[in-house]
Design a protein around this motif. Sequence first.
Motif, PDB file in Angstrom:
ATOM      1  N   CYS B  45      -1.395  33.737  69.584  1.00  0.00           N
ATOM      2  CA  CYS B  45      -1.112  34.332  68.271  1.00  0.00           C
ATOM      3  C   CYS B  45       0.247  33.861  67.753  1.00  0.00           C
ATOM      4  CB  CYS B  45      -1.138  35.860  68.387  1.00  0.00           C
ATOM      5  SG  CYS B  45      -0.659  36.700  66.869  1.00  0.00           S
ATOM      6  N   GLN B  47       2.053  35.302  65.532  1.00  0.00           N
ATOM      7  CA  GLN B  47       2.867  36.444  65.073  1.00  0.00           C
ATOM      8  C   GLN B  47       3.384  36.185  63.654  1.00  0.00           C
ATOM      9  OE1 GLN B  47       3.678  39.571  66.879  1.00  0.00           O
ATOM     10  NE2 GLN B  47       1.793  38.871  67.853  1.00  0.00           N
ATOM     11  N   CYS B  48       2.483  35.878  62.748  1.00  0.00           N
ATOM     12  CA  CYS B  48       2.818  35.557  61.354  1.00  0.00           C
ATOM     13  C   CYS B  48       3.690  36.645  60.730  1.00  0.00           C
ATOM     14  CB  CYS B  48       1.552  35.448  60.510  1.00  0.00           C
ATOM     15  SG  CYS B  48       0.341  34.303  61.140  1.00  0.00           S
ATOM     16  N   PRO B  51       0.860  38.869  58.253  1.00  0.00           N
ATOM     17  CA  PRO B  51      -0.413  38.559  58.934  1.00  0.00           C
ATOM     18  C   PRO B  51      -1.649  38.818  58.063  1.00  0.00           C
ATOM     19  CG  PRO B  51       0.552  40.587  59.787  1.00  0.00           C
ATOM     20  CD  PRO B  51       1.518  40.046  58.782  1.00  0.00           C
ATOM     21  N   GLN B  54      -4.778  41.431  59.390  1.00  0.00           N
ATOM     22  CA  GLN B  54      -4.831  42.882  59.182  1.00  0.00           C
ATOM     23  C   GLN B  54      -5.563  43.219  57.887  1.00  0.00           C
ATOM     24  OE1 GLN B  54      -1.031  44.795  59.647  1.00  0.00           O
ATOM     25  NE2 GLN B  54      -1.829  46.831  59.190  1.00  0.00           N
ATOM     26  N   LYS B  64      -1.435  42.146  64.566  1.00  0.00           N
ATOM     27  CA  LYS B  64      -0.276  41.377  65.024  1.00  0.00           C
ATOM     28  C   LYS B  64       0.438  42.122  66.162  1.00  0.00           C
ATOM     29  CE  LYS B  64       4.301  40.090  63.368  1.00  0.00           C
ATOM     30  NZ  LYS B  64       5.206  40.028  62.211  1.00  0.00           N
ATOM     31  N   ASP B  65       0.661  43.421  65.964  1.00  0.00           N
ATOM     32  CA  ASP B  65       1.382  44.192  66.974  1.00  0.00           C
ATOM     33  C   ASP B  65       0.581  44.354  68.259  1.00  0.00           C
ATOM     34  OD1 ASP B  65       3.440  44.398  65.270  1.00  0.00           O
ATOM     35  OD2 ASP B  65       3.514  46.604  65.208  1.00  0.00           O
ATOM     36  N   CYS B 106      -7.561  34.536  60.188  1.00  0.00           N
ATOM     37  CA  CYS B 106      -6.489  34.061  61.078  1.00  0.00           C
ATOM     38  C   CYS B 106      -6.021  32.659  60.679  1.00  0.00           C
ATOM     39  CB  CYS B 106      -6.995  34.065  62.530  1.00  0.00           C
ATOM     40  SG  CYS B 106      -5.801  33.440  63.724  1.00  0.00           S
TER      41      CYS B 106
END
Lengths: 281, 472
Positions: B45, B47-48, B51, B54, B64-65, B106
Motif C-alpha cells: 500500500c 499510503q496515499c 486515498p 475509501q 489506508k489506516d 486503488c
Amino acid sequence: MPTKILKKRKLIPGTTSELTLDAPQIAKKAQPGNFIILRVSENGERIPLTIADADPEAGTIKIVYLVLGKTTAELETLDEGDEIHDLCGPLGKATHIEKEGTVICVGGGTGIAAMHHIAKGHHKAGNHVVAIIGARNKDLLLFYDELTAFCPEVLVSTDDGSFGHKGFVTEVLKKRLEEDKTVKEVVAIGPVPMMRAVALTTEPFGVKTTVSLNSIMVDGIGMCGACRVTVGGEVKFACVDGPEFDGHKVDFAELSARLGAYKPQEKDSHEQYKCRCQCHE
Amino acid sequence: MSSAKKAIKPRVPMPEQPAAERRRNFEEVALGYTLELAMEEAARCLQCKKPPCQKGCPVEVNIKDFVGHLAKGDVVAAYRTIKETNSLPAVCGRVCPQEIQCEGSCVLGKKGQPVAIGRLERFAADEFAAKSACEEITGMPECPMIQEDLKVACIGSGPSSLTVAGYLSSRGVKVTVFEALHEPGGVLTYGIPRFRLPKRIVKREVDALKENQVDIVLNWVGGKTFSVEELFEDGYKAVFVGVGAGLPRFMGIPGENLIGVFSANEYLTRVNLGRAWNFPEFDTPCFACTRATVIGGGNVAMDAARTALRLGAEKVTIVYRRTQDEMPARQEELHHALEEGVELACLCGPLAFNGDERGYLKSMTVQKMTLGEPDASGRCRPCALEGETMEIETDMCVVAVGSGPNPVLLGATPEIETNRRGYIVINEETGETAMENVFAGGDIVTGSATVILAMGAGRRAAQEIARRLGVE
C-alpha cells in the motif's frame, strides 16, 4: 421457536393424526384457507400443512396429516407434550368468503380436514353449507362428526359402499347440482385427481369452483417458486398467490407431474428412516 | 508519485483449495492469508495522502489506516479501524465486489495490481475472531447498558438488518430481529454457498449480536404472523424493514414449469438453508442431474453453477446472452468457476425448454446472439442473429436472471409506499418510508444489489433512528 403439541388424536391409527398445537399468535391470525410450514427436527425438511381449525381464545391451531414420507413419519412419532422444532404461519391468502347462499364443500382423504376450516368459515358467514366427503371405506372417513355439528347436510361416499353412496364424491356432487340450481360455489380439497374430477363435474353447471393446491414448497413465502402452477395460462405461486385458485383454470396435469419431482429422493429418505427406526427397536 | 517509477510488485496470492479437489466439496475455496502474507501484501500500500479507495467503499472504511496497521502486524488496531464503519467485515472481505469498489479505485491498479483490500479485510476479521463479543460489534471492551424501553424492531435478518441491530445495540437500544425462515442471516444463509461464505462466519456475527442482547425471533413472518402496526402497539419506537428482493424472476418462455427447471432461489435455498448437499443426513432433497445449465451471468449464477458441480453434475454450462466481459459477477467468482470446470455458452438467449412425455426437462433451445450498441446499463445490447438457434442438452436448468420485491410484508402494509417496480420508496437522507418511523434499506429498496450496499443503507437508517432516540 419450538411449538408444543397439546393434544394428539389418532384419526386412523398409524396413518392419519390430528395435532392441537400451542400457537397463540398464529391462532389469532389464522383464516380459513391458510397453511403453516413446519420442520419436525433440527435436520428436518420444511413442509406445508393446511390449518384444519383455529381457536384464537385458546391460542391453538389444529393440523391433520397423512403419514406419507419421512417428515410425516417422524411427526407421527411425536406425542402430547413434545415439541415441533419450527413452525411458521399463517401463510397463503385466506379463502374469499362472503354471504352468497348455498356452498358445497367437497373433501377427500386428509383434504377433508383442510376443507373443514373453510366450510366453517362459510357457515359463519351465513351460507348454507353442504359437505360432501369421501373415503375408501367407513373407517377411513375423517371429520364426519365435526362437519355434522354445523353443516345442515353432510353427504358421504365410500369406494366400498360401507357408508353412504357407493362410488365417488363427484357422483354425489353431480346429483346434488342437478337437483339444486341455486348452488353458488363449490370448494374442493383433496388429492389432485379428485380436485380435477370435481372441476370437470361442475364445469357444465357453470358453478364457480375453488380448489386448494398442495404443490411442493420450500419457504412458503414467495421466495423459491417451487410451488408454481399454471392457472388460466399464467404462472402463479401457490404459496403467495394461492393456495386457492379457480378450479376450471388450473393445469392439473402439470401439477401432478411437478408433485412427483422428488419421488426418488423422497423414497430413499423414507426408506433409510424406516430402516434406522427398525435398527433401534 | 516516485514509487510509480519502480516496478510494482504483484499482489500476494491467496492460498486456495486446488480446483480439482474443491470442485467436488463444499469447503471454503479461498483459505485466507497468514499473518506473514497479510503483512507482505499490506506493505504494498502506498499510503496515499488522499486515498481514493475509501471513497470507493459504500461504507467508507478507513482502508489506508487499517492496511497501515496490518503492514506493522497490528491486527487489533486494523480490526478496530474497519469495525468503526463496517459491522460485518468477515462477510464483506469474502463477498464484496472489490474490483469495482475499493480495489477498483486503488492507485496501484493503474499500472499494476491493486492492493488486495478484500483479502486483508477478511484476514483482519478472521484473525481477530471475536476476542470478546462486545468488542466484536462495538469496538469497546464493555457492552453498553441496554435500555429495555428503547425498543427497535428489524424485519428480516439479512445484512441490512444485522447492521441496524449492531449499530443500535452498541448504543444501548434493545433490538429485536424478526426472521421468517428458521435460521437467521437472510441471503447470507439461504443464498451464498458455504464454499464462498462458511456458515460459521455468519453464525459468529449473529452470536455477537445476541451477546449484545439483540433478540432474534425465528419463524416469525412479517405481514403474516404480525403486522408493522402491531409492533408499534407493542412499544417499538421504530421499525426497520429489510426483507430483501426474494421473489424469483422467470423468463416466461415455453416449458419453464418442466421438472428440472428451478429458480436459483429454490436450488440454493435447498442446498444452503436445507443442507441438501448432505442429503439424506438432512431431509431436504435436491434434484439430481448429469448435465446442468444455469441461465444468467451474475454471482447467483456462479454460485448455482459451482453448487451443481459439487453435487455431482458431469457437465455444467452457464448460458448467457452477452459475453464473458459483460458478466456482472465478481471476477473472482467467474475465475473460480472456470478453474473448476464450469463451461460458458455465451451469446445465447434461451427461447424454450423442451421436455419428455413425463414432463422432465431434456434440452433448451437458445437463440444465438451478437453484441450491438451499448444500452442504458452501458453494456452492449445482445441482438438476435435471425434464424440461428441451437439446442443444448440439459436435464436441469437453474434460472438466475434476477429477482423482484417480496410481496408478503408489503402486501399487508399498504401504508409503506412503493414505486412502479414494487420497491419501497424512502427518503434518501434518512431511510424513512412513507410510514412514520418505519425505515427501509437493502434490496427491498434498491432491487438486487450487494451485501455491502445493503449494509450501507442499514447504517444510514440506524444513524437516523439513533438520532431520533437520542442515543447518537
